[in-house]
Motif scaffolding. Structure first.
Motif, PDB file in Angstrom:
ATOM      1  N   LYS A 106       0.588  -1.322  -0.150  1.00 26.59           N
ATOM      2  CA  LYS A 106      -0.903  -0.128   0.092  1.00 26.59           C
ATOM      3  C   LYS A 106       0.687   1.200   0.162  1.00 26.59           C
ATOM      4  CE  LYS A 106      -3.758  -2.661   1.999  1.00 26.59           C
ATOM      5  NZ  LYS A 106      -4.613  -2.467   3.131  1.00 26.59           N
ATOM      6  N   TYR A 107       0.078   2.131  -0.440  1.00 28.24           N
ATOM      7  CA  TYR A 107       1.308   3.447  -0.190  1.00 28.24           C
ATOM      8  C   TYR A 107       1.089   4.173   1.235  1.00 28.24           C
ATOM      9  CZ  TYR A 107       2.284   8.009  -2.805  1.00 28.24           C
ATOM     10  OH  TYR A 107       3.268  10.028  -2.623  1.00 28.24           O
ATOM     11  N   GLN A 118     -14.658   9.320   1.317  1.00 30.80           N
ATOM     12  CA  GLN A 118     -14.415   9.551   0.145  1.00 30.80           C
ATOM     13  C   GLN A 118     -13.756   8.882  -0.166  1.00 30.80           C
ATOM     14  OE1 GLN A 118     -16.808  11.947   0.997  1.00 30.80           O
ATOM     15  NE2 GLN A 118     -18.614  10.697   0.279  1.00 30.80           N
ATOM     16  N   GLN A 119     -12.287   9.131   0.187  1.00 29.93           N
ATOM     17  CA  GLN A 119     -10.938   9.267   0.018  1.00 29.93           C
ATOM     18  C   GLN A 119     -10.524   8.182   0.688  1.00 29.93           C
ATOM     19  OE1 GLN A 119      -9.388  13.357   0.778  1.00 29.93           O
ATOM     20  NE2 GLN A 119      -9.065  13.257  -1.256  1.00 29.93           N
ATOM     21  N   GLN A 122      -6.488   7.695   5.239  1.00 30.13           N
ATOM     22  CA  GLN A 122      -5.603   7.867   5.204  1.00 30.13           C
ATOM     23  C   GLN A 122      -5.045   8.059   6.593  1.00 30.13           C
ATOM     24  OE1 GLN A 122      -4.805   9.951   2.441  1.00 30.13           O
ATOM     25  NE2 GLN A 122      -6.466   8.884   1.238  1.00 30.13           N
TER      26      GLN A 122
ATOM     27  N   PHE B  77      -7.057  11.261  -5.349  1.00 29.43           N
ATOM     28  CA  PHE B  77      -7.830  11.567  -5.597  1.00 29.43           C
ATOM     29  C   PHE B  77      -8.915  12.319  -4.956  1.00 29.43           C
ATOM     30  CE2 PHE B  77     -12.173  10.160  -3.946  1.00 29.43           C
ATOM     31  CZ  PHE B  77     -13.453  10.515  -4.986  1.00 29.43           C
ATOM     32  N   ARG B  78     -10.116  13.195  -5.965  1.00 32.98           N
ATOM     33  CA  ARG B  78     -11.109  13.879  -5.141  1.00 32.98           C
ATOM     34  C   ARG B  78     -12.023  14.017  -5.944  1.00 32.98           C
ATOM     35  NH1 ARG B  78      -7.954  19.647  -6.795  1.00 32.98           N
ATOM     36  NH2 ARG B  78      -8.072  19.268  -9.322  1.00 32.98           N
ATOM     37  N   ASN B  79     -13.195  14.427  -5.301  1.00 38.12           N
ATOM     38  CA  ASN B  79     -14.662  14.338  -6.572  1.00 38.12           C
ATOM     39  C   ASN B  79     -14.083  15.397  -6.370  1.00 38.12           C
ATOM     40  OD1 ASN B  79     -15.959  12.973  -2.947  1.00 38.12           O
ATOM     41  ND2 ASN B  79     -16.369  12.211  -4.961  1.00 38.12           N
ATOM     42  N   GLU B  83     -11.529  20.576  -3.835  1.00 34.67           N
ATOM     43  CA  GLU B  83     -10.913  19.626  -2.872  1.00 34.67           C
ATOM     44  C   GLU B  83      -8.835  19.232  -2.786  1.00 34.67           C
ATOM     45  OE1 GLU B  83     -13.250  15.891  -2.341  1.00 34.67           O
ATOM     46  OE2 GLU B  83     -14.896  17.043  -2.377  1.00 34.67           O
ATOM     47  N   THR B  84      -8.076  19.057  -1.578  1.00 38.21           N
ATOM     48  CA  THR B  84      -6.977  18.920  -1.774  1.00 38.21           C
ATOM     49  C   THR B  84      -6.792  16.921  -1.850  1.00 38.21           C
ATOM     50  OG1 THR B  84      -6.659  19.925   0.352  1.00 38.21           O
ATOM     51  CG2 THR B  84      -4.990  18.110  -1.075  1.00 38.21           C
ATOM     52  N   ALA B  85      -6.747  16.421  -3.261  1.00 45.18           N
ATOM     53  CA  ALA B  85      -6.615  15.581  -4.261  1.00 45.18           C
ATOM     54  C   ALA B  85      -5.643  14.601  -2.623  1.00 45.18           C
ATOM     55  CB  ALA B  85      -5.808  14.744  -4.947  1.00 45.18           C
ATOM     56  N   LEU B  86      -6.198  12.935  -2.013  1.00 44.38           N
ATOM     57  CA  LEU B  86      -5.064  12.332  -1.611  1.00 44.38           C
ATOM     58  C   LEU B  86      -4.687  11.242  -2.004  1.00 44.38           C
ATOM     59  CD1 LEU B  86      -6.779  13.326   1.897  1.00 44.38           C
ATOM     60  CD2 LEU B  86      -4.788  14.154   1.078  1.00 44.38           C
ATOM     61  N   PRO B  87      -4.174  10.462  -1.298  1.00 48.39           N
ATOM     62  CA  PRO B  87      -3.456   9.496  -2.579  1.00 48.39           C
ATOM     63  C   PRO B  87      -4.918   8.546  -1.884  1.00 48.39           C
ATOM     64  CG  PRO B  87      -1.518   9.890  -0.775  1.00 48.39           C
ATOM     65  CD  PRO B  87      -2.737  10.916  -1.014  1.00 48.39           C
ATOM     66  N   MET B  88      -4.717   7.062  -3.149  1.00 44.95           N
ATOM     67  CA  MET B  88      -5.406   5.982  -2.920  1.00 44.95           C
ATOM     68  C   MET B  88      -4.247   4.887  -1.863  1.00 44.95           C
ATOM     69  SD  MET B  88      -7.648   3.676  -5.804  1.00 44.95           S
ATOM     70  CE  MET B  88      -5.350   3.290  -7.114  1.00 44.95           C
ATOM     71  N   GLU B  90      -4.780   2.554  -0.326  1.00 45.87           N
ATOM     72  CA  GLU B  90      -4.791   1.143  -0.263  1.00 45.87           C
ATOM     73  C   GLU B  90      -5.827   0.487  -1.450  1.00 45.87           C
ATOM     74  OE1 GLU B  90      -6.583  -0.818   3.278  1.00 45.87           O
ATOM     75  OE2 GLU B  90      -8.850   0.532   3.025  1.00 45.87           O
ATOM     76  N   LYS B 506     -21.962  10.976  -3.557  1.00 51.19           N
ATOM     77  CA  LYS B 506     -20.799  11.052  -4.240  1.00 51.19           C
ATOM     78  C   LYS B 506     -20.492   9.653  -4.417  1.00 51.19           C
ATOM     79  CE  LYS B 506     -19.419  15.105  -1.620  1.00 51.19           C
ATOM     80  NZ  LYS B 506     -18.071  15.940  -1.255  1.00 51.19           N
ATOM     81  N   TYR B 507     -19.546   9.790  -4.923  1.00 49.93           N
ATOM     82  CA  TYR B 507     -18.767   8.804  -5.776  1.00 49.93           C
ATOM     83  C   TYR B 507     -17.649   8.333  -4.455  1.00 49.93           C
ATOM     84  CZ  TYR B 507     -14.723   5.992  -7.888  1.00 49.93           C
ATOM     85  OH  TYR B 507     -13.659   5.305  -7.368  1.00 49.93           O
ATOM     86  N   THR B 508     -17.482   7.236  -4.291  1.00 48.69           N
ATOM     87  CA  THR B 508     -16.255   7.470  -2.729  1.00 48.69           C
ATOM     88  C   THR B 508     -15.204   6.037  -3.648  1.00 48.69           C
ATOM     89  OG1 THR B 508     -15.185   5.827  -1.411  1.00 48.69           O
ATOM     90  CG2 THR B 508     -17.544   5.849  -2.369  1.00 48.69           C
ATOM     91  N   ILE B 509     -13.750   5.901  -3.337  1.00 44.92           N
ATOM     92  CA  ILE B 509     -13.069   5.419  -3.582  1.00 44.92           C
ATOM     93  C   ILE B 509     -12.832   4.489  -3.242  1.00 44.92           C
ATOM     94  CG2 ILE B 509     -11.000   6.079  -3.131  1.00 44.92           C
ATOM     95  CD1 ILE B 509      -9.946   6.028  -6.056  1.00 44.92           C
ATOM     96  N   VAL B 510     -13.470   3.860  -2.250  1.00 48.29           N
ATOM     97  CA  VAL B 510     -13.429   2.319  -0.927  1.00 48.29           C
ATOM     98  C   VAL B 510     -13.901   1.306  -1.309  1.00 48.29           C
ATOM     99  CG1 VAL B 510     -13.779   2.309   1.515  1.00 48.29           C
ATOM    100  CG2 VAL B 510     -12.981   4.592   0.739  1.00 48.29           C
TER     101      VAL B 510
END
Lengths: 262, 588
Positions: A106-107, A118-119, A122, B77-79, B83-88, B90, B506-510
């Protein structure tokens, strides 16, 4: 202060596991003996079946916490044994000790703002660190609230604490409580249903509960039998590797039907 | 560190998966020297995919054995742009593959042709409903290619992968038992459909009783042994229920390993280099011609591989990232809606209805990739969208693709998440439930795009790709409409309970949704709004081809693989018959 009693509890739980879930070499999985291939002497297969198991990451108080929590998340009840009996605490220990616990795939680079739901994940903490911090902080909460650690509470009180974590009502210092609870619940369910090679799902408790056959057979002749239950003795990875099942050239085991099957 | 310059070759491919192996086979056969660079490891049916270990749910579904190692590279990723994008950190929403064969090792097998309408989404929508049917910021557009042009390439791909299915329209004649809505095809599928499960049979009956026309989902899990035109043999599926997320122990799932590599690896013109990570395509000073690619090997050594032709054949996201990092084409600017690379990133809008029964068992742990009965009445523009407030649709299918208890143990809505009540519901319904899935489309919008992240970097110190994405009203309205239609069929089947879960919010990356990321290097007829032409050739750097779903201007209501395979053959055919004779821009 809680060290001596913690160690006693740990020893007790290890002994209990030996009796319930962790078969000593000689007693490994009676079920397999029934359908061991004729050419393989049952005894020789069994001697290699159960290497010694020992905790590698969780401390004794942590084992007590995880076992107690697992026993409430998937309880032993009229349907049969639960997550504690399935060895989920040992499963979680092994997962935390390995690549999963350290986020090997993982990162892990910062910066680490908390982000939106949604992110996703973290936290700067790895699952190892999450368990370590959150168990300690959950136990501190239990001591403040009840004067006891989580594993010493009555089941109803334990449920109350778990609900508090689940609903985010108990505030932990290092991680959001729901984040820890979701991890604990996911890992408990994994340990209950994963192949027994990982240390949980002992005696295939989880698979037997739902009727899952484990390592798949060739289903070409069964797939069009509508509404006909397929009840078999589940087969694990170790069963196949140790030749405790008969299989075809691609490694598909022949499932042994249970007598309940029609 | 200075890169070692290697001997020039004719073609260098970045990524050796589904598109890369076809490209390599066709170009090596044409007499070109081809080098395939693959950042993952070598993998083959034996011993890598052998039982019993290959069918381990924890290892493959939860710990992502076959998928991208995010410790080295991920996306942020961010919606929304604010927003500030944060790393995926996992994997979750989608699962890019890593290693030889790419995601086509763990894919689910569903092999569709997009509808003729899908290739002309914008013009046909405006023609039928007027401009107002499209949302103001919707950037969905025509592909610059029609279904009819692409048909022979669909055919080639289906015969390469031995797809099992039933034709619905052969040269304009509707075929009973097939999908009557599909575009005309030249001939029947190479193999008959898979067997029908109990779940599929109930869906078929209920759908037919409602006037719909059910048909078997076309899939790359093969109904019988098959030798393809390359001479590679794919075996018959045994319905083991471990297909999507897993590799096939039987060699029965169409993939680079089963359909192409057994032949390709014997071609002396082809060189495979694994564990090599391409970090840049090097261009001339005018940025009109690619000269070479730079890659780092597993010992940290840097190499420069000169080539006449550079073909990007990695996953959607890495194709786009490499273009951005190399300066191929103008990066997209969402504020001014200018530029092309990163434009029109889209995804999928999947949803489901889960049916629960008290008196029926389904043995859903048996199954195959893509095994299911579908209807297509609510896909594309197969139904009247007047007054609905959205465009697009998706196919519905009663799917039996393998139920394993860590991930697939549905319980009726309202069941507690844990404790004895949960346990009881899981024990009861594990074998007494099945889903009807809806593969909803996803339109493109000005605010959904890919660019370079300003903060986070990969293991080589290069910026990560940044994804800005959310589904819009069109997708939410569509999902509600489609999922309710699916629920009507479910109701006709007669479950005791059902969960109806349209995709809203909202779309979620989880949670896992779909590995159907599309766009970012889209094709089109106009260089101002597309990165590649219909041959997947870069408008700006004509000796670079960018192959894959990165070329989709928006995503249809189907799995993308069939269309990806067709675009690959369409591109390689143009390279072989036209580009090699006169290298340069194929469309002028």
């Amino acid at each position: 202060m809680d060290q001596p009693s913690g160690r006693r509890r740990f020893l007790k739980s290890v002994i209990a596991m030996g009796a319930v879930g962790l078969p000593a070499p000689g007693q490994a999985d009676e079920a397999h003996a029934q359908h061991a291939p004729p050419g393989v002497p049952a005894a020789s297969a069994q001697t290699s079946a159960a290497p010694p198991r020992a905790y590698m990451f969780l401390t004794p108080p942590e084992v007590a916490f995880v076992e107690a929590a697992a026993a409430r998340l998937i309880p032993a009840d009229e349907l049969g044994p639960g997550a504690k009996e399935a060895g989920v605490a040992y499963f979680i220990d092994q997962q935390l000790f390995g690549a999963y616990g350290t986020m090997a795939k993982k990162y892990r680079q910062g910066p680490w703002p908390e982000g939106t739901p949604q992110q996703g994940y973290q936290s700067p903490l790895t699952p190892q660190e999450v368990y370590r911090a959150a168990i300690r902080e959950s136990n501190l909460y239990c001591r403040r609230q009840y004067g006891k650690t989580f594993d010493e509470l009555a089941p109803e009180q334990q449920d109350q604490v778990l609900r508090g974590l689940d609903e985010g009502k108990i505030a932990l210092e290092s991680v959001p409580s729901r984040f820890f609870f979701d991890l604990l619940l996911a890992n408990t369910q994994e340990g209950f249903f994963a192949d027994p090679v990982y240390g949980g799902n002992r005696n295939k408790i989880g698979w037997k509960l739902v009727g899952f056959p484990g390592v798949p057979a060739v289903y070409t002749d069964h797939i069009e039998k509508y509404n006909v239950p397929y009840l078999v003795e589940p087969v694990s990875i170790a069963d196949v590797q140790q030749n405790l099942t008969q299989g075809d050239e691609h490694g598909h085991p022949q499932h042994v039907r249970l007598s309940r099957d029609r | 560190m200075a890169a070692t310059t290697l001997k020039p070759v004719d073609v260098v491919l970045v990524g050796v998966g589904l598109t890369g192996t076809i490209m390599a086979k066709e170009l090596a056969e044409a007499g070109l020297t081809v080098v395939g660079l693959e950042r993952g490891r070598f993998r083959d049916t034996y011993p890598d995919f052998a039982l019993p270990n290959a069918h381990d749910e924890l290892k493959y579904v939860r710990r992502h054995e076959l998928m991208q190692d995010l410790s080295r590279e991920t996306i942020t990723f961010r919606n929304a742009m604010g927003e500030t994008a944060l790393p995926m950190r996992e994997l979750g929403s989608f699962l890019p593959g890593e290693g030889v064969g790419g995601a086509a090792v763990h894919w689910g097998g569903l092999t569709w042709r997009f509808l003729p309408w899908d290739f002309e989404t914008r013009s046909r929508t405006i023609a039928r409903y007027g401009q107002d049917q499209l949302a103001a910021d919707c950037t969905s557009q025509d592909w610059g290619i029609t279904y009819a042009e692409l048909e022979p390439s669909f055919d080639r791909f289906e015969y390469l992968y031995g797809i099992s299915g039933k034709a619905g329209n052969i040269k304009g004649t509707i075929q009973p038992g097939g999908n009557p809505f599909e575009g005309p095809r030249a001939r029947e599928y190479p193999n008959p459909p898979l067997k029908t499960t109990f779940a599929g049979s109930l869906f078929r009956k209920a759908a037919a009783s409602m006037g719909y026309q059910p048909f078997p989902v076309p899939t790359g899990a093969l109904s019988r042994g098959y030798t393809n035109p390359y001479g590679a043999t794919i075996n018959a599926c045994v319905y083991c229920g471990y297909c999507q997320f897993f590799a096939c122990e039987m060699g029965a799932k169409a993939s680079p390993q089963t359909a192409v590599l057994p032949v390709l690896l014997h071609n002396k013109n082809f060189t495979l280099r694994t564990l090599t990570n391409v970090v840049k395509v090097n261009l001339d000073s005018a940025r009109r011609r690619a000269l070479s690619v730079t890659y780092v090997d597993s010992r940290g050594r840097e190499f420069e591989q000169p080539a006449e032709l550079v073909v990007l054949t990695s996953y959607v996201l890495n194709n786009v990232r490499l273009m951005l990092l190399s300066g191929i084409g103008r990066p997209y600017d969402p504020v001014r809606n200018r530029g092309v690379v990163g434009r029109n990133y889209a995804y999928q809008t999947p949803s489901a209805v889960t049916l629960f029964f008290e008196d029926k068992v389904f043995n859903q742990f048996m199954g195959a990739g893509g095994l299911g009965i579908a209807i297509d009445e609510f896909n594309g523009d197969n139904f009247d969208h007047s007054g609905l407030g959205f465009i697009g649709g998706g196919f519905f299918s009663a799917a039996s693709t393998g139920a394993r208890p860590i991930g697939v143990r549905p319980v009726p809505a309202g069941t507690p998440r844990w404790g004895s009540a949960w346990k009881k519901a899981v024990a009861h319904y594990f074998n007494r439930s099945f889903p009807i899935t809806v593969q909803g489309a996803c339109q493109s919008y000005r605010t959904n795009y890919l660019d370079v992240d300003p903060t986070y970097r990969d293991a080589y110190g290069l910026p990560l790709l940044r994804m800005t994405f959310d589904r819009h009203d069109n997708e939410h309205k569509m999902s509600v409409y489609l999922t309710n239609k699916a629920a009507e069929i479910a109701k006709a089947i007669g479950p005791s309970k059902m969960n109806v879960n349209p995709r809203t919010g909202k779309y979620t990356i989880v949670p896992y949704q779909s590995t159907h990321n599309t766009g970012g290097a889209i094709m089109g007829a106009d260089p101002a709004t597309s990165a590649v032409n219909k041959y997947s050739q870069s408008w700006d750097v004509p000796n670079v081809f960018v192959i894959g779903a990165s070329a989709f201007p928006q995503n249809g209501g189907y799995n993308p693989t069939g269309t990806v395979g067709a675009l690959t053959y369409f591109a390689v055919e143009a390279i072989r018959t036209r580009y090699l004779k006169r290298p340069g821009q194929l469309l002028t």
